[in-house]
Design a protein around this motif. Structure first.
Motif, mmCIF file in Angstrom:
data_model
loop_
_atom_site.group_PDB
_atom_site.id
_atom_site.type_symbol
_atom_site.label_atom_id
_atom_site.label_comp_id
_atom_site.label_asym_id
_atom_site.label_seq_id
_atom_site.Cartn_x
_atom_site.Cartn_y
_atom_site.Cartn_z
ATOM 1 N N GLU A 264 62.870 18.614 40.140
ATOM 2 C CA GLU A 264 63.774 17.946 39.213
ATOM 3 C C GLU A 264 64.978 18.846 38.929
ATOM 4 N N ARG A 265 66.139 18.213 38.724
ATOM 5 C CA ARG A 265 67.391 18.972 38.651
ATOM 6 C C ARG A 265 67.373 20.050 37.579
ATOM 7 N N MET A 266 66.979 19.693 36.354
ATOM 8 C CA MET A 266 67.019 20.670 35.272
ATOM 9 C C MET A 266 66.002 21.790 35.498
ATOM 10 N N THR A 267 64.828 21.433 35.997
ATOM 11 C CA THR A 267 63.809 22.452 36.275
ATOM 12 C C THR A 267 64.282 23.376 37.382
ATOM 13 N N PHE A 268 64.911 22.798 38.402
ATOM 14 C CA PHE A 268 65.424 23.604 39.515
ATOM 15 C C PHE A 268 66.465 24.613 39.010
ATOM 16 N N ARG A 269 67.351 24.160 38.126
ATOM 17 C CA ARG A 269 68.389 25.058 37.594
ATOM 18 C C ARG A 269 67.768 26.184 36.785
#
Length: 321
Positions: A264-269
């Motif tokens: 997921e985008r936020m987790t990846f960041r």
């Protein structure tokens, strides 16, 4: 306009025996055959509005209605009722029955035959007889495949449903039981700090590969200025950098399991920021996926072994602990 069926208060929500409800005058067989009721098992019904085919607790309650004396919900189903969900979707209800009973086969019920002592059985909410936490752990640790068994023990210890000492004491009273050797090994390997079944499998993989036992849920901290390590000055823990799944602090190696949620985008960041901070602190991060843990075990073990070999023993005295 059809008249809505009258639902007796005593029969709402929970499964019940149809024959007992009819005998008590609460309902008729004709009413039970109507759309207001859902048949779950022979002679076991539930209000149709409460029916959920994926609700394992509902199925446990349904099976409990017809359990013979000496029987109990057990294994993975008992663990589920305690808050440890390791069940596959739409799993049958696991029960332990006396050897003298031979119920008709039913795909909703998985039976183990054994004699349960009265102290092995407790009750939960709607008087559901189920194996105690220690008996449940005893059964799961012996009868599940080894990796699944360790995941179950880890989860039960993590939720403080029992202690390692209590399980060991119970195990000592069951020396003649089947597969006790597996359970004894896993009790020693079990870890209350484990936070997921995949983390448990990863630890077992490292153990089986002959690698050192890692520290679970390790907090990496940067010591204050002038302090060699966070532990060098009492009360000085240092600035928090990250908490890692597994760690070899002496080599500054972190091992992280990457589940699907990490995509997921936020987790990846957040992961990128976190890994950069660990790298800046001198830590090496070995990241692994489910495919590596489940199907590429030798390759993953080799990666960890190579990471350890690449770290000089002098890093045990490094500033970042």
């Amino acid at each position: 306009m059809p008249v809505a069926a009258r639902i007796p208060r005593e029969l709402r929500f929970a499964p019940f025996s149809g024959s007992r409800a009819v005998a008590a005058g609460r309902i008729t067989w004709r009413m039970l055959r109507g759309p207001a009721w859902q048949r779950l098992l022979p002679d076991v019904y539930v209000e149709a509005a409460s029916y959920d085919p994926d609700d394992h607790r509902m199925w446990c309650e349904a099976v409990a209605v017809k359990l013979p004396i000496g029987g109990a919900i057990s294994g993975l189903s008992a663990a589920y009722l305690c808050g440890v969900d390791l069940l596959p979707r739409r799993s049958p209800v696991h029960v332990t029955l006396p050897r003298s009973t031979r119920p008709k086969p039913n795909r909703q019920i998985a039976v183990t035959y054994a004699t349960l002592a009265p102290t092995d059985v407790t009750t939960l909410f709607n008087d559901i007889p189920m194996t105690t936490e220690v008996r449940t752990a005893f059964d799961l640790g012996r009868l599940l495949p080894r990796a699944d068994a360790l995941a179950a023990l880890d989860a039960m210890l993590h939720r403080r449903l029992l202690s390692r000492e209590a399980l060991t004491r119970y195990l000592d009273t069951k020396a003649g039981a089947r597969l006790v050797a597996q359970l004894r090994e896993l009790v020693a390997l079990a870890e209350p700090l484990a936070e997921s079944p995949m983390e448990s499998r990863l630890r077992l993989l490292l153990h089986d590969a002959g690698l050192p036992r890692p520290t679970p849920q390790y907090e990496v901290r940067l010591p204050p200025p002038g302090v060699a390590s966070p532990a060098a000055r009492p009360g000085s823990r240092g600035r928090f950098i990250a908490r890692v799944d597994l760690a070899y602090p002496q080599w500054r190696i972190a091992i992280e399991y990457e589940g699907d949620h990490h995509r997921e985008r936020m987790t990846f960041r957040r992961d990128v920021t976190r890994y950069n901070a660990l790298q800046a602190a001198g830590w090496l991060v070995v990241r692994c996926t489910a495919d590596e843990v489940l199907r590429q075990k030798e390759q993953l073990a080799h990666s960890v072994r190579r990471a350890i070999a690449g770290r000089s023993p002098t890093t045990a005295d490094a500033k970042i602990m």
